[in-house]
Design a protein around this motif. Structure first.
Motif, PDB file in Angstrom:
ATOM      1  N   SER A 103      18.712 -56.969  50.737  1.00 51.66           N
ATOM      2  CA  SER A 103      17.640 -56.056  50.340  1.00 51.66           C
ATOM      3  C   SER A 103      17.652 -54.841  51.244  1.00 51.66           C
ATOM      4  CB  SER A 103      16.269 -56.743  50.418  1.00 51.66           C
ATOM      5  OG  SER A 103      15.957 -57.085  51.758  1.00 51.66           O
ATOM      6  N   CYS A 104      16.967 -53.804  50.811  1.00 47.08           N
ATOM      7  CA  CYS A 104      16.851 -52.607  51.654  1.00 47.08           C
ATOM      8  C   CYS A 104      15.475 -51.970  51.457  1.00 47.08           C
ATOM      9  CB  CYS A 104      17.949 -51.599  51.333  1.00 47.08           C
ATOM     10  SG  CYS A 104      17.895 -50.882  49.681  1.00 47.08           S
ATOM     11  N   ASP A 105      14.999 -51.321  52.501  1.00 46.26           N
ATOM     12  CA  ASP A 105      13.739 -50.586  52.457  1.00 46.26           C
ATOM     13  C   ASP A 105      14.044 -49.112  52.232  1.00 46.26           C
ATOM     14  OD1 ASP A 105      12.406 -52.950  53.083  1.00 46.26           O
ATOM     15  OD2 ASP A 105      12.455 -52.532  55.241  1.00 46.26           O
ATOM     16  N   PHE A 160       6.755 -46.395  50.040  1.00 47.63           N
ATOM     17  CA  PHE A 160       7.668 -47.325  50.703  1.00 47.63           C
ATOM     18  C   PHE A 160       7.880 -48.540  49.809  1.00 47.63           C
ATOM     19  CE2 PHE A 160       8.506 -51.021  53.321  1.00 47.63           C
ATOM     20  CZ  PHE A 160       9.400 -50.574  54.290  1.00 47.63           C
ATOM     21  N   THR A 196      10.712 -52.012  48.809  1.00 54.85           N
ATOM     22  CA  THR A 196      11.864 -52.840  49.146  1.00 54.85           C
ATOM     23  C   THR A 196      12.625 -53.156  47.866  1.00 54.85           C
ATOM     24  OG1 THR A 196      10.771 -53.826  51.072  1.00 54.85           O
ATOM     25  CG2 THR A 196      12.634 -55.030  50.139  1.00 54.85           C
TER      26      THR A 196
END
Length: 321
Positions: A172-174, A182, A184
């Motif tokens: 996963s990435c933010d 913001f 995820t």
């Protein structure tokens, strides 16, 4: 308030249209951010080719909250382009419209978060991720040692080498979306394919999580040393280059197609096809970005004439022509 875009249209490599931003007025209200906001900022020093024009605005956020505040305050529709370590990219001589986001040390931490998991800031070099994982006995990430890019960059482009890709290890990435939200995103959300992800346009990756598997630290380190040595021997390390220029067509190697077309060492203006690795273009010291991109197009034409195969750019080409 921020300025309204004005001026001529331009087309990027995907044929998308945007407008030149007025750089006389800040794109966000005064006092909105704590980071460094620079108008008409030179970008050549930030990219490996050491060529190209200026950004209308360059923003270097102090931290995550600063980046959120900036993107939330930014006038809707303003083009946003994240910039990592500047490999695998041609900044065109006309410069980049809107805002270029350059992350820094606040986004470069790499931490072991579990028995086989790593979390890294988007500005961290992926080689650092490989080394940290090896030290912790986490295998599966050793291929990162052969990629000269940042965590954010390999996420966007699904970077890979030696039979492995970012999509094989990213969980996963933010990211910060245009507007400052913001979110995820999971591996599935990014819909990875060869040298591509479905990362939303204008989104800025800030942190990424990777999953490996248990391994022997000394064996991993030894193999990474082998990969590094092979790269030094076969690629023009230390030159002003951008990494692999073209994607490998299915069943073929781009470097061999270029070599077979007689283009090893071929020059155009101040740009040259590397004599060491034909899928690398080099700024010999005087090349403009136009020289480099035109050389790439000449290579594509000559390879097609020789083999009937159309090479596709892997290096991103961004900005005004």
């Amino acid at each position: 308030m921020g300025s309204k875009p004005r001026g001529r249209n331009f087309s990027d490599q995907n044929g998308m249209s945007a407008q030149v931003t007025n750089t006389n007025t800040s794109p966000v209200p005064t006092g909105t951010v704590r980071g460094k906001l620079t108008p008409d900022a030179p970008l050549a020093k930030h990219v490996w080719f050491k060529s190209g024009g200026n950004a209308d605005w360059l923003f270097e956020p102090a931290d995550l909250d600063d980046l959120k505040a900036f993107l939330k305050a930014l006038e809707p529709g303003t083009p946003v382009m994240p910039l990592g370590v500047g490999s695998n990219m041609i900044i065109r001589d006309g410069g980049v419209p809107g805002v270029v986001i350059k992350l820094g040390a606040a986004f470069a931490e790499v931490n072991v978060t579990g028995e086989t998991t790593i979390e890294a800031g988007a500005f961290a070099p992926v080689s650092m991720v490989a080394r940290r994982a090896a030290k912790a006995g986490i295998d599966g990430l050793r291929f990162f040692i052969g990629i000269p890019g940042s965590v954010g960059g390999v996420t966007k482009m699904n970077g890979g080498c030696y039979g492995r890709e970012t999509c094989d290890v990213l969980t996963s990435c933010d990211v910060i979306l245009p507007g400052g939200e913001f979110v995820t995103l999971t591996n599935a959300d990014l819909a990875f394919s060869y040298r591509h992800s479905a990362l939303p346009e204008g989104a800025v990756v800030v942190a990424v999580r990777f999953e490996g598997f248990p391994g022997d630290p000394e064996e991993i380190k030894a193999d990474m040393a082998r990969i590094s040595n092979t790269r030094k021997e076969s690629q023009p390390i230390g030159s002003m280059t951008g990494g692999s220029t073209f994607k490998n067509p299915e069943g073929h190697s781009s470097w061999k197609l270029i070599d077979d077309a007689g283009l090893r060492g071929f020059t155009h203006g101040g740009a040259q096809v590397s004599e060491k690795h034909c899928n690398f273009l080099i700024n010999t010291g005087t090349a403009t970005s136009t020289d480099i991109e035109e050389l790439g197009e000449l290579v594509r034409e000559k390879v097609y004439a020789n083999s009937g195969i159309k090479l596709e750019w892997e290096i991103r080409r961004v900005g005004r022509v």
